[in-house]
Design a protein around this motif. Structure first.
Motif, PDB file in Angstrom:
ATOM      1  N   THR A 104      -4.626   9.826  -1.736  1.00  0.00           N
ATOM      2  CA  THR A 104      -5.358  10.536  -0.698  1.00  0.00           C
ATOM      3  C   THR A 104      -5.941   9.603   0.355  1.00  0.00           C
ATOM      4  OG1 THR A 104      -7.378  10.476  -2.027  1.00  0.00           O
ATOM      5  CG2 THR A 104      -5.961  12.414  -2.246  1.00  0.00           C
ATOM      6  N   GLY A 105      -6.003   8.305   0.101  1.00  0.00           N
ATOM      7  CA  GLY A 105      -6.626   7.359   1.023  1.00  0.00           C
ATOM      8  C   GLY A 105      -5.943   7.285   2.371  1.00  0.00           C
ATOM      9  N   LEU A 106      -4.803   6.632   2.431  1.00  0.00           N
ATOM     10  CA  LEU A 106      -4.090   6.493   3.702  1.00  0.00           C
ATOM     11  C   LEU A 106      -3.538   7.826   4.183  1.00  0.00           C
ATOM     12  CD1 LEU A 106      -2.218   3.117   3.143  1.00  0.00           C
ATOM     13  CD2 LEU A 106      -4.124   3.564   4.697  1.00  0.00           C
ATOM     14  N   ARG A 107      -3.119   8.696   3.272  1.00  0.00           N
ATOM     15  CA  ARG A 107      -2.610  10.009   3.682  1.00  0.00           C
ATOM     16  C   ARG A 107      -3.730  10.834   4.313  1.00  0.00           C
ATOM     17  NH1 ARG A 107       1.359  11.239   5.872  1.00  0.00           N
ATOM     18  NH2 ARG A 107      -0.022  12.326   7.245  1.00  0.00           N
ATOM     19  N   GLY A 108      -4.915  10.774   3.730  1.00  0.00           N
ATOM     20  CA  GLY A 108      -6.057  11.490   4.295  1.00  0.00           C
ATOM     21  C   GLY A 108      -6.433  10.961   5.667  1.00  0.00           C
ATOM     22  N   LEU A 109      -6.380   9.642   5.836  1.00  0.00           N
ATOM     23  CA  LEU A 109      -6.665   9.038   7.134  1.00  0.00           C
ATOM     24  C   LEU A 109      -5.622   9.478   8.156  1.00  0.00           C
ATOM     25  CD1 LEU A 109      -8.450   7.143   8.760  1.00  0.00           C
ATOM     26  CD2 LEU A 109      -7.079   5.240   7.911  1.00  0.00           C
ATOM     27  N   ARG A 142      -1.553   9.345  15.967  1.00  0.00           N
ATOM     28  CA  ARG A 142      -0.662   8.977  14.872  1.00  0.00           C
ATOM     29  C   ARG A 142      -1.177   7.725  14.199  1.00  0.00           C
ATOM     30  NH1 ARG A 142       5.043   6.409  16.904  1.00  0.00           N
ATOM     31  NH2 ARG A 142       4.168   4.639  17.986  1.00  0.00           N
ATOM     32  N   LEU A 143      -0.889   7.627  12.931  1.00  0.00           N
ATOM     33  CA  LEU A 143      -1.273   6.471  12.127  1.00  0.00           C
ATOM     34  C   LEU A 143      -0.003   5.774  11.696  1.00  0.00           C
ATOM     35  CD1 LEU A 143      -3.877   5.186  10.746  1.00  0.00           C
ATOM     36  CD2 LEU A 143      -2.947   6.193   8.658  1.00  0.00           C
ATOM     37  N   ARG A 144       0.050   4.470  11.914  1.00  0.00           N
ATOM     38  CA  ARG A 144       1.207   3.679  11.507  1.00  0.00           C
ATOM     39  C   ARG A 144       0.744   2.652  10.488  1.00  0.00           C
ATOM     40  NH1 ARG A 144       3.810   1.558  16.871  1.00  0.00           N
ATOM     41  NH2 ARG A 144       5.409   0.906  15.400  1.00  0.00           N
ATOM     42  N   VAL A 145       1.541   2.433   9.465  1.00  0.00           N
ATOM     43  CA  VAL A 145       1.198   1.493   8.406  1.00  0.00           C
ATOM     44  C   VAL A 145       2.385   0.583   8.144  1.00  0.00           C
ATOM     45  CG1 VAL A 145       0.489   1.233   5.996  1.00  0.00           C
ATOM     46  CG2 VAL A 145      -0.346   3.183   7.338  1.00  0.00           C
ATOM     47  N   ALA A 180       0.844  -1.199   0.000  1.00  0.00           N
ATOM     48  CA  ALA A 180       0.000   0.000   0.000  1.00  0.00           C
ATOM     49  C   ALA A 180       0.875   1.243   0.000  1.00  0.00           C
ATOM     50  CB  ALA A 180      -0.912  -0.001   1.225  1.00  0.00           C
ATOM     51  N   ASP A 181       0.467   2.248  -0.761  1.00  0.00           N
ATOM     52  CA  ASP A 181       1.233   3.489  -0.881  1.00  0.00           C
ATOM     53  C   ASP A 181       0.681   4.510   0.106  1.00  0.00           C
ATOM     54  OD1 ASP A 181       2.631   5.742  -1.593  1.00  0.00           O
ATOM     55  OD2 ASP A 181       2.119   5.642  -3.710  1.00  0.00           O
ATOM     56  N   THR A 182       1.463   4.851   1.105  1.00  0.00           N
ATOM     57  CA  THR A 182       0.996   5.764   2.149  1.00  0.00           C
ATOM     58  C   THR A 182       1.155   7.227   1.772  1.00  0.00           C
ATOM     59  OG1 THR A 182       3.144   5.674   3.245  1.00  0.00           O
ATOM     60  CG2 THR A 182       1.480   4.118   3.997  1.00  0.00           C
ATOM     61  N   GLU A 183       1.875   7.541   0.719  1.00  0.00           N
ATOM     62  CA  GLU A 183       2.118   8.942   0.366  1.00  0.00           C
ATOM     63  C   GLU A 183       1.614   9.309  -1.023  1.00  0.00           C
ATOM     64  OE1 GLU A 183       3.192  11.185   2.535  1.00  0.00           O
ATOM     65  OE2 GLU A 183       3.349   9.596   4.014  1.00  0.00           O
ATOM     66  N   ARG A 240       5.524  -6.084   0.913  1.00  0.00           N
ATOM     67  CA  ARG A 240       5.017  -6.722  -0.311  1.00  0.00           C
ATOM     68  C   ARG A 240       4.861  -8.231  -0.087  1.00  0.00           C
ATOM     69  NH1 ARG A 240       4.023  -3.353  -4.109  1.00  0.00           N
ATOM     70  NH2 ARG A 240       5.233  -1.458  -4.307  1.00  0.00           N
ATOM     71  N   GLY A 241       3.713  -8.747  -0.510  1.00  0.00           N
ATOM     72  CA  GLY A 241       3.440 -10.173  -0.407  1.00  0.00           C
ATOM     73  C   GLY A 241       2.951 -10.624   0.953  1.00  0.00           C
ATOM     74  N   ASP A 242       2.744  -9.691   1.890  1.00  0.00           N
ATOM     75  CA  ASP A 242       2.401 -10.110   3.253  1.00  0.00           C
ATOM     76  C   ASP A 242       1.287  -9.268   3.880  1.00  0.00           C
ATOM     77  OD1 ASP A 242       2.729 -11.823   5.412  1.00  0.00           O
ATOM     78  OD2 ASP A 242       4.166 -10.493   6.401  1.00  0.00           O
ATOM     79  N   GLY A 243       0.387  -8.725   3.085  1.00  0.00           N
ATOM     80  CA  GLY A 243      -0.743  -7.988   3.645  1.00  0.00           C
ATOM     81  C   GLY A 243      -0.358  -6.608   4.164  1.00  0.00           C
ATOM     82  N   THR A 244      -1.338  -5.959   4.786  1.00  0.00           N
ATOM     83  CA  THR A 244      -1.155  -4.604   5.307  1.00  0.00           C
ATOM     84  C   THR A 244      -1.740  -4.512   6.702  1.00  0.00           C
ATOM     85  OG1 THR A 244      -1.257  -3.663   3.083  1.00  0.00           O
ATOM     86  CG2 THR A 244      -1.718  -2.155   4.906  1.00  0.00           C
ATOM     87  N   ARG A 245      -1.079  -3.774   7.568  1.00  0.00           N
ATOM     88  CA  ARG A 245      -1.551  -3.509   8.928  1.00  0.00           C
ATOM     89  C   ARG A 245      -1.578  -2.001   9.116  1.00  0.00           C
ATOM     90  NH1 ARG A 245      -1.018  -6.567  13.887  1.00  0.00           N
ATOM     91  NH2 ARG A 245      -0.132  -8.131  12.503  1.00  0.00           N
ATOM     92  N   VAL A 246      -2.731  -1.479   9.522  1.00  0.00           N
ATOM     93  CA  VAL A 246      -2.904  -0.048   9.764  1.00  0.00           C
ATOM     94  C   VAL A 246      -3.310   0.106  11.226  1.00  0.00           C
ATOM     95  CG1 VAL A 246      -4.192   2.024   9.144  1.00  0.00           C
ATOM     96  CG2 VAL A 246      -3.618   0.356   7.382  1.00  0.00           C
ATOM     97  N   ARG A 247      -2.611   0.948  11.964  1.00  0.00           N
ATOM     98  CA  ARG A 247      -2.880   1.147  13.383  1.00  0.00           C
ATOM     99  C   ARG A 247      -3.001   2.643  13.681  1.00  0.00           C
ATOM    100  NH1 ARG A 247      -1.396  -1.839  18.382  1.00  0.00           N
ATOM    101  NH2 ARG A 247      -1.127  -0.309  20.052  1.00  0.00           N
ATOM    102  N   ALA A 248      -4.154   3.026  14.202  1.00  0.00           N
ATOM    103  CA  ALA A 248      -4.387   4.415  14.607  1.00  0.00           C
ATOM    104  C   ALA A 248      -4.365   4.474  16.126  1.00  0.00           C
ATOM    105  CB  ALA A 248      -5.740   4.901  14.091  1.00  0.00           C
TER     106      ALA A 248
END
Length: 58
Positions: free
Chosen positions: A23-28, A38-41, A17-20, A45-53
């Motif tokens: 507008t999706g993750l950057r907006g969040l 703070r939002l951490r991502v 996932a592209d955090t920069e 690659r190849g191992d899913g995504t974890r988003v923590r607010a």
């Protein structure tokens, strides 16, 4: 004081996932940071995504 709300979402997709670049993750992140949090991502690659607010409460 010191209490915080933590929300974490994990998927089992392909990662990368592209955090920069959009507008999706950057907006969040902007919204979370506006509340003093703070939002951490993690998105290897190849191992899913974890988003923590993490946001302060009280």
């Amino acid at each position: 004081m010191g209490d915080q709300l933590v929300v974490e979402v994990v998927d089992d997709g392909v990662g990368g996932a592209d955090t920069e670049g959009g507008t999706g993750l950057r907006g969040l992140a902007d919204r979370v940071e506006a509340q003093g949090g703070r939002l951490r991502v993690w998105t290897p690659r190849g191992d899913g995504t974890r988003v923590r607010a993490e946001m302060p409460c009280g």
